[in-house]
Design a protein around this motif. Structure first.
Motif, mmCIF file in Angstrom:
data_model
loop_
_atom_site.group_PDB
_atom_site.id
_atom_site.type_symbol
_atom_site.label_atom_id
_atom_site.label_comp_id
_atom_site.label_asym_id
_atom_site.label_seq_id
_atom_site.Cartn_x
_atom_site.Cartn_y
_atom_site.Cartn_z
ATOM 1 N N THR A 150 0.796 -1.230 0.000
ATOM 2 C CA THR A 150 0.000 0.000 0.000
ATOM 3 C C THR A 150 0.829 1.280 0.000
ATOM 4 O O THR A 150 0.328 2.338 -0.374
ATOM 5 C CB THR A 150 -0.937 0.031 1.234
ATOM 6 O OG1 THR A 150 -0.138 0.027 2.431
ATOM 7 C CG2 THR A 150 -1.867 -1.160 1.225
ATOM 8 N N LYS A 151 2.091 1.183 0.423
ATOM 9 C CA LYS A 151 2.889 2.406 0.569
ATOM 10 C C LYS A 151 4.369 2.083 0.488
ATOM 11 O O LYS A 151 4.790 0.917 0.607
ATOM 12 C CB LYS A 151 2.577 3.098 1.893
ATOM 13 C CG LYS A 151 2.918 2.268 3.109
ATOM 14 C CD LYS A 151 2.479 2.931 4.388
ATOM 15 C CE LYS A 151 2.833 2.114 5.628
ATOM 16 N NZ LYS A 151 2.259 0.764 5.616
ATOM 17 N N ILE A 152 5.174 3.136 0.327
ATOM 18 C CA ILE A 152 6.627 2.986 0.309
ATOM 19 C C ILE A 152 7.248 4.067 1.196
ATOM 20 O O ILE A 152 6.750 5.202 1.253
ATOM 21 C CB ILE A 152 7.179 3.071 -1.130
ATOM 22 C CG1 ILE A 152 8.659 2.700 -1.165
ATOM 23 C CG2 ILE A 152 6.935 4.456 -1.747
ATOM 24 C CD1 ILE A 152 9.194 2.475 -2.567
ATOM 25 N N GLN A 153 8.293 3.708 1.918
ATOM 26 C CA GLN A 153 8.995 4.655 2.782
ATOM 27 C C GLN A 153 10.417 4.801 2.253
ATOM 28 O O GLN A 153 11.099 3.808 2.009
ATOM 29 C CB GLN A 153 9.021 4.141 4.220
ATOM 30 C CG GLN A 153 9.542 5.147 5.219
ATOM 31 C CD GLN A 153 9.531 4.582 6.639
ATOM 32 O OE1 GLN A 153 10.477 3.920 7.050
ATOM 33 N NE2 GLN A 153 8.458 4.845 7.368
ATOM 34 N N VAL A 154 10.841 6.053 2.055
ATOM 35 C CA VAL A 154 12.133 6.290 1.410
ATOM 36 C C VAL A 154 12.952 7.314 2.192
ATOM 37 O O VAL A 154 12.421 8.144 2.931
ATOM 38 C CB VAL A 154 11.938 6.800 -0.041
ATOM 39 C CG1 VAL A 154 11.187 5.775 -0.869
ATOM 40 C CG2 VAL A 154 11.213 8.153 -0.066
ATOM 41 N N LYS A 155 14.266 7.233 1.994
ATOM 42 C CA LYS A 155 15.191 8.214 2.546
ATOM 43 C C LYS A 155 15.602 9.154 1.421
ATOM 44 O O LYS A 155 16.047 8.707 0.359
ATOM 45 C CB LYS A 155 16.418 7.525 3.124
ATOM 46 C CG LYS A 155 17.500 8.466 3.629
ATOM 47 C CD LYS A 155 18.726 7.688 4.085
ATOM 48 C CE LYS A 155 19.868 8.603 4.474
ATOM 49 N NZ LYS A 155 21.095 7.850 4.822
ATOM 50 N N GLN A 156 15.462 10.447 1.641
ATOM 51 C CA GLN A 156 15.819 11.455 0.649
ATOM 52 C C GLN A 156 17.018 12.267 1.129
ATOM 53 O O GLN A 156 17.000 12.809 2.239
ATOM 54 C CB GLN A 156 14.653 12.416 0.394
ATOM 55 C CG GLN A 156 13.441 11.792 -0.272
ATOM 56 C CD GLN A 156 12.293 12.783 -0.367
ATOM 57 O OE1 GLN A 156 11.439 12.845 0.519
ATOM 58 N NE2 GLN A 156 12.280 13.570 -1.430
ATOM 59 N N ASP A 157 18.042 12.345 0.295
ATOM 60 C CA ASP A 157 19.195 13.186 0.592
ATOM 61 C C ASP A 157 19.012 14.511 -0.142
ATOM 62 O O ASP A 157 19.313 14.628 -1.333
ATOM 63 C CB ASP A 157 20.486 12.502 0.143
ATOM 64 C CG ASP A 157 20.819 11.305 1.013
ATOM 65 O OD1 ASP A 157 20.433 11.308 2.197
ATOM 66 O OD2 ASP A 157 21.447 10.359 0.504
ATOM 67 N N LEU A 158 18.506 15.503 0.592
ATOM 68 C CA LEU A 158 18.227 16.808 -0.001
ATOM 69 C C LEU A 158 19.422 17.733 0.181
ATOM 70 O O LEU A 158 20.454 17.345 0.710
ATOM 71 C CB LEU A 158 16.955 17.387 0.615
ATOM 72 C CG LEU A 158 15.722 16.465 0.511
ATOM 73 C CD1 LEU A 158 14.517 17.075 1.208
ATOM 74 C CD2 LEU A 158 15.400 16.136 -0.933
ATOM 75 N N ALA A 159 19.282 18.979 -0.247
ATOM 76 C CA ALA A 159 20.421 19.897 -0.280
ATOM 77 C C ALA A 159 21.087 20.065 1.079
ATOM 78 O O ALA A 159 22.306 19.973 1.202
ATOM 79 C CB ALA A 159 19.966 21.250 -0.826
ATOM 80 N N SER A 160 20.287 20.281 2.113
ATOM 81 C CA SER A 160 20.877 20.548 3.429
ATOM 82 C C SER A 160 20.377 19.601 4.514
ATOM 83 O O SER A 160 20.835 19.668 5.654
ATOM 84 C CB SER A 160 20.573 21.993 3.854
ATOM 85 O OG SER A 160 19.171 22.229 3.858
ATOM 86 N N VAL A 161 19.419 18.729 4.186
ATOM 87 C CA VAL A 161 18.872 17.811 5.185
ATOM 88 C C VAL A 161 18.657 16.430 4.565
ATOM 89 O O VAL A 161 18.622 16.280 3.345
ATOM 90 C CB VAL A 161 17.518 18.314 5.754
ATOM 91 C CG1 VAL A 161 17.682 19.638 6.461
ATOM 92 C CG2 VAL A 161 16.474 18.419 4.647
ATOM 93 N N THR A 162 18.520 15.444 5.453
ATOM 94 C CA THR A 162 18.100 14.101 5.052
ATOM 95 C C THR A 162 16.769 13.830 5.723
ATOM 96 O O THR A 162 16.608 14.097 6.923
ATOM 97 C CB THR A 162 19.132 13.049 5.500
ATOM 98 O OG1 THR A 162 20.364 13.294 4.826
ATOM 99 C CG2 THR A 162 18.653 11.647 5.166
#
Length: 263
Positions: free
Chosen positions: A154-166
């Motif tokens: 039903t869903k997915i959980q992901v880690k995002q490496d953004l410009a200044s935060v994770t």
């Protein structure tokens, strides 16, 4: 079980590319091409999720029919189906027209629970097509995904490496994510799968198959971006072979580096 669509693209294999002087677009037909490296990480992520949750993986691309070679490689890696969107009306597309065309293709395929894209392509380098597809389809999306932390039906959980935060994001299906190169290691094509899928069809969809028959939404006509100039990158330096004993080689190398103002 989930239905996954992976958007992939063929890109120039080297620096020898031709530019159309009138449109400023690259001439892709007949040029030496390879699979966009970032898209291989998207495909591997899709295959991993298929093995974990069950389901199907369909590879989708827009481009000339020579993309069939890439699709054959996708079959040999484990993809279940492959579709090429190919029509002269799609030529010269910018990010807006490309993403719209791919979104139309996804609609024809009946949509998907999860759409996967590589972070960017090595030719356009915009990193905008994936999020733009999601916008056209009205889907939630996450970019710069470096890890799948959890996933179910039903869903997915992901880690995002953004410009200044994770950050950790949880998104319900249907949704779209774009993945980073560090998310996985793509598997090599399987010879057994290559043999087994040798006669498996690569499906071709053209403009006539689309629900939206307004030509102004596709290709050069649907591209508001104005390209003032475009040029091929310079060729890479060729290898130089130095002969002689250690002292002679050292002198020659010093002379070459000095002549090129490196030292």
């Amino acid at each position: 079980m989930i239905k996954i669509i992976v958007c992939m693209k063929q890109v120039p294999a080297g620096t020898s590319v031709e530019i159309d002087p009138e449109t400023g677009a690259m001439k892709r037909l007949g040029s030496e091409s390879c699979t966009n490296p970032y898209d291989l990480f998207a495909l591997e992520t899709a295959l991993f999720l298929k093995e974990k949750l069950g389901g199907t993986v369909t590879v989708l691309t827009m481009g000339p029919l020579q993309a069939e070679e890439m699709m054959r490689d996708a079959y040999a890696m484990g993809a279940d189906d492959a579709v090429i969107l190919s029509d002269r009306k799609f030529a010269g597309a910018d990010v807006l027209a490309t993403s719209y065309t791919l979104a139309q293709g996804i609609m024809i395929l009946g949509g998907a629970d999860l759409i996967l894209c590589g972070r960017q392509t090595t030719d356009g380098d915009t990193a905008q097509v994936g999020p733009a597809i999601a916008q056209h389809l009205g889907l939630p999306h996450a970019a710069w995904v470096s890890q799948i932390t959890d996933a179910d039906d039903t869903k997915i959980q992901v880690k995002q490496d953004l410009a200044s935060v994770t950050q950790i994001s949880e998104i319900p299906y249907p949704c779209l994510i774009t993945v980073e190169k560090d998310i996985c290691v793509p598997r090599l094509p399987s010879y057994l799968l290559q043999r087994a899928t040798a006669k498996k069809p690569v499906h071709i969809l053209t403009f006539r198959d689309f629900y939206d028959q307004d030509e102004s939404h596709y290709g050069l006509a649907g591209s508001p971006t104005s390209v003032e100039s475009m040029f091929a990158p310079p060729e890479k330096e060729k290898q130089v072979y130095i002969e002689g004993n250690a002292i002679e080689k050292t002198d020659q190398l010093f002379s070459i580096l000095k002549s090129r103002k490196i030292i």
